[in-house]
Design an enzyme around this catalytic site. Structure first.
Site, PDB file in Angstrom:
ATOM      1  N   HIS A 159       0.821  -1.212   0.000  1.00 24.57           N
ATOM      2  CA  HIS A 159       0.000   0.000   0.000  1.00 24.57           C
ATOM      3  C   HIS A 159       0.852   1.257   0.000  1.00 24.57           C
ATOM      4  O   HIS A 159       2.020   1.237   0.341  1.00 24.57           O
ATOM      5  CB  HIS A 159      -0.937   0.004   1.213  1.00 24.57           C
ATOM      6  CG  HIS A 159      -0.202   0.109   2.514  1.00 24.57           C
ATOM      7  ND1 HIS A 159       0.109   1.311   3.103  1.00 24.57           N
ATOM      8  CD2 HIS A 159       0.304  -0.854   3.319  1.00 24.57           C
ATOM      9  CE1 HIS A 159       0.768   1.091   4.228  1.00 24.57           C
ATOM     10  NE2 HIS A 159       0.895  -0.214   4.380  1.00 24.57           N
ATOM     11  N   CYS A 160       0.249   2.323  -0.429  1.00 23.93           N
ATOM     12  CA  CYS A 160       0.801   3.668  -0.334  1.00 23.93           C
ATOM     13  C   CYS A 160      -0.395   4.599  -0.160  1.00 23.93           C
ATOM     14  O   CYS A 160      -1.492   4.129   0.118  1.00 23.93           O
ATOM     15  CB  CYS A 160       1.651   4.017  -1.563  1.00 23.93           C
ATOM     16  SG  CYS A 160       0.776   4.019  -3.132  1.00 23.93           S
ATOM     17  N   ALA A 161      -0.208   5.868  -0.343  1.00 26.71           N
ATOM     18  CA  ALA A 161      -1.290   6.822  -0.073  1.00 26.71           C
ATOM     19  C   ALA A 161      -2.557   6.523  -0.867  1.00 26.71           C
ATOM     20  O   ALA A 161      -3.648   6.494  -0.312  1.00 26.71           O
ATOM     21  CB  ALA A 161      -0.817   8.247  -0.340  1.00 26.71           C
ATOM     22  N   VAL A 162      -2.437   6.285  -2.166  1.00 29.56           N
ATOM     23  CA  VAL A 162      -3.610   6.052  -3.004  1.00 29.56           C
ATOM     24  C   VAL A 162      -3.622   4.641  -3.588  1.00 29.56           C
ATOM     25  O   VAL A 162      -4.663   4.113  -3.907  1.00 29.56           O
ATOM     26  CB  VAL A 162      -3.689   7.109  -4.137  1.00 29.56           C
ATOM     27  CG1 VAL A 162      -4.889   6.883  -5.035  1.00 29.56           C
ATOM     28  CG2 VAL A 162      -3.728   8.510  -3.546  1.00 29.56           C
TER      29      VAL A 162
END
Length: 143
Positions: A73-76
């Site tokens: 995962h990351c921000a978006v």
């Protein structure tokens, strides 16, 4: 899904062996702009691998553990994390960049930024060169 034109060219080292060229960043962006826009909090983009910032080696080690699942995962979840998943598929499953993009896009909309695409493209070129040398060595040993 739109087709990406792949050109056949001579090996840059002049061996005369035809190789498939890695598409340009613009062509890769065109490929990314095709398909369905699906973006959930977690999408399974490879068996037991969920795209949602981990290194390819960590992903590989974790997925070889029985019953393991990974959420990257990351921000978006469309650029940084997808770039890591693409690199993992290229390194450990020997997919070309185009094949990796097509595989992940079957399950989730992704869009690595231009900087990540350039890095992935360089990785693709590097891995293809390594694979070509392995095949050449294998062929020499058989002769």
């Amino acid at each position: 899904m739109a087709a990406v034109n792949v050109l056949l060219s001579k090996d840059p080292e002049g061996s005369g062996i035809g190789t498939v060229e890695t598409p340009s960043v613009k062509e890769l962006e065109q490929l990314l702009n095709t398909g369905r826009p699906s973006c959930n909090h977690a999408d399974e983009v490879w068996p037991n691998l969920f795209l949602g910032d981990l290194a390819a080696e960590f992903i590989h080690k974790a997925l070889t553990t029985p019953g393991a699942k990974i959420l990257v995962h990351c921000a978006v979840g469309i650029s940084r994390s997808s770039s890591l998943v693409l690199a993992y598929l290229m390194i450990f499953h020997h997919l070309s960049l185009v094949e990796a993009i097509q595989t992940v896009k079957e399950h989730r909309w992704i869009h690595p930024n231009r900087g990540f695409l350039k890095q992935l493209r360089n990785l693709d070129i590097q891995l293809r060169g390594h694979e070509a040398k392995k095949k050449e060595t294998h062929n020499d040993q058989q002769n």
